[in-house]
Design an enzyme around this catalytic site. Structure first.
Site, PDB file in Angstrom:
ATOM      1  N   CYS A 104       0.839  -1.198   0.000  1.00  0.00           N
ATOM      2  CA  CYS A 104       0.000   0.000   0.000  1.00  0.00           C
ATOM      3  C   CYS A 104       0.879   1.255   0.000  1.00  0.00           C
ATOM      4  O   CYS A 104       1.479   1.579  -1.011  1.00  0.00           O
ATOM      5  CB  CYS A 104      -0.976  -0.032   1.171  1.00  0.00           C
ATOM      6  N   HIS A 203      -3.329  -4.899   0.698  1.00  0.00           N
ATOM      7  CA  HIS A 203      -2.707  -5.432   1.909  1.00  0.00           C
ATOM      8  C   HIS A 203      -2.779  -6.962   1.900  1.00  0.00           C
ATOM      9  O   HIS A 203      -3.715  -7.554   2.448  1.00  0.00           O
ATOM     10  CB  HIS A 203      -3.408  -4.888   3.153  1.00  0.00           C
ATOM     11  N   GLU A 205      -1.190  -9.041   3.633  1.00  0.00           N
ATOM     12  CA  GLU A 205      -1.087  -9.628   4.967  1.00  0.00           C
ATOM     13  C   GLU A 205      -2.455  -9.892   5.586  1.00  0.00           C
ATOM     14  O   GLU A 205      -2.595 -10.775   6.458  1.00  0.00           O
ATOM     15  CB  GLU A 205      -0.241  -8.734   5.886  1.00  0.00           C
TER      16      GLU A 205
END
Length: 246
Positions: A104, A203, A205
């Site tokens: 990001c 993102h 993750e």
């Protein structure tokens, strides 16, 4: 068989002072699944690029336009100290042959550190782009054919999350667009030569349950392991992908 901890490539992960406590564990978990291990960096913390095998620039506040020679034209929450730290780290990582993953804000910082610019009001410019603000995979992204991202995560369109208002404008040195949304807004950039460098606007993750998102971290870890042995990073990623598809 699980790798011994000291055998896992060590990846530095930059975070914001405000949200790092909740973001870093997700990134570290994704790295561990990929065979690496993470260490958290940020302003006020030790940050020696020579002591790690790779670098992740994490998400957070908008990047100040001062870094790419423009004036602030939209309301934004800025973190100048973090800007300076991360720009220095990206420049040092590329100079020393360390692989970089930008997440990001990190994708934007990768672009800025390599001489590119940002669109401060991306959704104002790309009015046809789907505007969402969620960690859930609700934004459609097209992966550009022939890119390494297409090899890593597959060439099909993907659903990702989105928590950004800025986006890449003019590309930095040696970067190419690797993904975009339906309105043409850049959603990923990548470097086509060593050291490995990839920036994604979403993102991954938060999407650790998705194989295609885990593959992004696996590629970084493979590049970091190769770099530690002074081997070619992009070729190491290609070898990893070949073994994965066997």
């Amino acid at each position: 068989m699980w790798q011994r901890r000291q055998d896992r490539p060590l990846i530095a992960v930059t975070t914001s002072a405000r949200s790092g406590w909740r973001v870093f564990p997700l990134v570290a978990f994704s790295l561990w699944l990929a065979g690496g291990r993470g260490v958290r960096w940020g302003t006020g913390r030790s940050a020696d690029i020579d002591g790690v095998d790779g670098l992740i620039i994490g998400g957070g506040d908008d990047i100040s336009p001062d870094l790419y020679g423009m004036q602030l034209v939209t309301s934004a929450r800025l973190d100048p100290e973090r800007d300076a730290l991360e720009r220095r780290l990206v420049e040092a990582a590329i100079a020393r042959g360390k692989p970089v993953l930008g997440i990001c804000r990190g994708a934007q910082m990768l672009n800025v550190a390599l001489g590119g610019t940002l669109d401060q009001d991306a959704y104002g410019t790309y009015t046809a782009s789907q505007r969402v603000w969620t960690i859930l995979p609700r934004k459609a992204v097209t992966v550009c054919p022939g890119t390494r991202l297409a090899e890593i995560a597959g060439p099909d369109a993907m659903r990702v999350n989105a928590l950004h208002s800025q986006a890449v404008a003019r590309l930095g040195d040696d970067l190419v667009v690797a993904a975009h949304d339906r309105g043409g807004m850049v959603q990923a950039v990548e470097r086509r030569r060593d050291p490995f460098a990839l920036g994604v606007q979403w993102h991954p993750e938060h999407l650790f349950y998705a194989r295609r998102q885990r593959a992004i971290f696996a590629a970084l870890v493979a590049a970091a392991a190769a770099g530690r042995r002074s081997h070619g990073q992009l070729s190491a990623v290609d070898t990893m992908l070949e073994k994965t598809t066997l």
